[in-house]
Design an enzyme around this catalytic site. Structure first.
Site, PDB file in Angstrom:
ATOM      1  CB  THR A 323     -95.893  37.278  50.444  1.00 48.90           C
ATOM      2  OG1 THR A 323     -96.525  36.486  51.620  1.00 48.90           O
ATOM      3  CG2 THR A 323     -94.291  37.429  50.528  1.00 48.90           C
ATOM      4  CB  CYS A 324    -100.050  37.311  47.105  1.00 44.28           C
ATOM      5  SG  CYS A 324     -99.930  39.050  46.507  1.00 44.28           S
ATOM      6  CG  ASP A 325     -98.811  32.029  51.397  1.00 43.17           C
ATOM      7  OD1 ASP A 325     -99.717  31.843  52.566  1.00 43.17           O
ATOM      8  OD2 ASP A 325     -98.549  31.093  50.779  1.00 43.17           O
ATOM      9  N   GLY A 326    -101.692  33.915  52.457  1.00 47.91           N
ATOM     10  CA  GLY A 326    -102.513  34.029  53.609  1.00 47.91           C
ATOM     11  C   GLY A 326    -101.762  33.484  54.786  1.00 47.91           C
ATOM     12  CG  ASN A 366     -95.896  36.820  46.326  1.00 48.34           C
ATOM     13  OD1 ASN A 366     -96.321  37.400  47.092  1.00 48.34           O
ATOM     14  ND2 ASN A 366     -96.099  35.830  45.237  1.00 48.34           N
TER      15      ASN A 366
END
Ligand SMILES: *Cc1c(COP(=O)(O)O)cnc(C)c1O
Length: 376
Positions: A323-326, A366
């Protein structure tokens, strides 16, 4: 990985990510635990894996259940469990959920505060109740101590007042934390809670139930003591405190029963170097913190990971989700090494992933769907 899972992965090659779960291994784990602790009634902690085939198999083996919500109680009943074989073990319950459980025939409830005791008196009059006592969680890789449990003085006072609320104060419980790797933490907890148990009996309460909770560990990357070592430590501590007058013992295993019955099959999405010539590669999998691997928070649970290139030269990796989550990083501090040949499209397997995975998956964060599940 069991032969059944290995065969399924080769023959069916299911799309990744997915959990493949061997119900025979679940049954084997149940039988192992029952013979290690024959005097303890097993209440499976439903939250570890509430899939209907898991609950149905456990019902057929004579298991009881520890449920955390009315929805989990419904799942147990749908799987064929008797309401009398269900403990509503969450110390934090909505009044409506208590009422619904009581109306469905559930008669055993946990509490750890005066406020919850009052809710139980109002919504489950006459029910059997037990107080969860706080104990040290030393050695637990997934501790629970901060959030739950009354201290000894409060537990004593609450238990002594329960009868005047029209409830049946029947016992005490504790939980040493999940993935507990130390047998002496159980011994210390038993010592602490047994003293209160005896004290309350002398004060006139009719206590019958000594609930040792869950926590029994499974092997991920590192070896853990065998279940027999936990059973021996527990029985030694119990007989030291109670002699021949042992109270009814109850255990609530979750992880121990379902974890090593499952394997998560994942696909590598990308292998990259974020700095030129950096020896560290980043391996991005199609399953991460939001796809069900929530217990990698703080890198607490460190899954054993295998690939089809194992045996070849390896190098250090950080491992992350898609996903695009840090925050969607599985392992960055824990030293992991994976084959240099690993590349996008390869399969990797996360072992002993049958507990605390499927239900932790987000609702398509996402756009990624929760992982598929196969029960063999
Ligand atoms: C989560 C939980 C369990 C199960 O713990 P495991 O470590 O999976 O055995 C048992 N009892 C209670 C009250 C729990 O919250």
């Amino acid at each position: 990985m069991t032969p059944k899972i290995a065969r399924f992965l080769v023959e069916q090659h299911p799309a990744a990510p997915c959990l493949v779960f061997d119900l025979e291994r679940l049954e084997g784990n149940f039988r192992t635990l029952r013979s290690a602790l024959p005097l303890a009634e097993i209440y499976y902690a439903v939250k570890a894996n509430p899939a209907p085939p898991v609950l149905e198999r456990l019902v057929s083996l004579g298991s009881s259940f520890d449920a955390a919500s009315f929805e989990e109680i419904e799942a147990c009943l749908a799987a064929g469990a008797q309401p009398r074989a269900i403990s509503y073990g969450n110390t934090v319950k909505k009044a409506a959920a208590i009422r619904a459980a009581h109306a469905a025939g559930v008669d055993l409830f946990a509490f750890d505060s005066a406020e919850e005791l009052r809710k139980l008196a109002e919504n489950a009059p006459g029910a059997r109740v037990y107080c969860r006592v706080s104990v040290a969680n030393e050695g637990a890789e997934w501790p629970l101590a901060r959030k739950f449990g009354a201290d000894l003085a409060l537990a004593r006072e609450l238990m002594l007042s329960a009868a005047s609320f029209g409830l049946d104060p029947c016992g005490l419980s504790f939980h040493v934390g999940s993935q507990q790797t130390r047998t002496d933490t159980y011994e210390a907890a038993i010592g602490r809670v047994a003293m209160l148990f005896t004290d309350l009996m002398e004060a006139g309460l009719d206590l019958r139930l000594f609930n040792l909770g869950g926590g029994f560990p499974v092997r991920y990357r590192d070896a853990v003591p065998e279940i027999d070592a936990f059973a021996a430590a527990i029985m030694l501590a119990m007989t030291r405190h109670f002699g021949n007058a042992l109270p009814g013992m109850l255990i609530e295993p979750g992880r121990f029963l379902s974890a090593d019955a499952g394997v998560v099959a994942s696909e590598v999405v990308l292998v990259s170097r974020r700095l030129r010539n950096d020896p560290l590669r980043w391996v991005y999998l199609d399953v991460g913190r939001f796809g069900g691997l929530a217990e990698t928070e703080n890198e607490a649970i460190r899954y054993r990971i295998t690939t089809e290139h194992d045996g070849g030269p390896e190098g250090p990796v950080a491992i992350a989700g898609p996903t695009c989550d840090g925050a969607d990083v599985l392992y960055q501090r824990t030293p992991y090494r994976l084959p240099l040949a690993l590349s996008a499209g390869d399969r990797v397997l996360l072992h002993a992933a049958g507990a605390y995975v499927t239900t932790y998956a987000s609702q398509c964060f996402n756009g990624f769907a929760p992982l598929a599940e196969y029960y063999l």
